[in-house]
Design a protein around this motif. Sequence first.
Motif: not given
Length: 176
Positions: A107-109, A123-126, A131-133, A162-166
Amino acid sequence: ILDIELEATGDAFWLVNGSAITLNRVAMTGPLHLPTSEGDQLTGIYIIGGTLTPPTDINIIDCTISKFNYGALQFSTEYSRNLVFDSVSFSELYQAFSLCENDGMVNTMTISNCVFDLIYSRAINANYVTNITSAFNSYRDVANSNLGNGNAIDNVIYYGSNSIGCASLNDQFDRT
């Protein structure tokens, strides 16, 4: 933790249920040269935390992470909150970030002003993240099985369903 170099034959740093931790100018170097798979899951920063005591308010600043399977790894059963990776150099990794593929929660990164080079896969597998920016990063030789910029194999950044707000903002990608 300031101004040290960790040469690891296993994981370099375990972040377990901690809060208000800063790594500044820390070099983490693993034993692998251009890893091409998950392998032994050797990790620069291994993130471990439960729902009640997740790692919180973690700052990784002006560091280098290289020669591991993963730069930062958080398994699906783990939780974390408020992590910042700023001005970090990621190189010679299978994936730079592998976060919560099947469950758990980040949660938030914020990942900003970083350089990603010689990353075999993403590079980013999430997934299961909120909220990952990714902002103002340079993605060079990434997600192409080390075949060069003209050989895209996979997504450079992947935020699962399943990610939110990235988001990715003002990032530079050297490949098409």
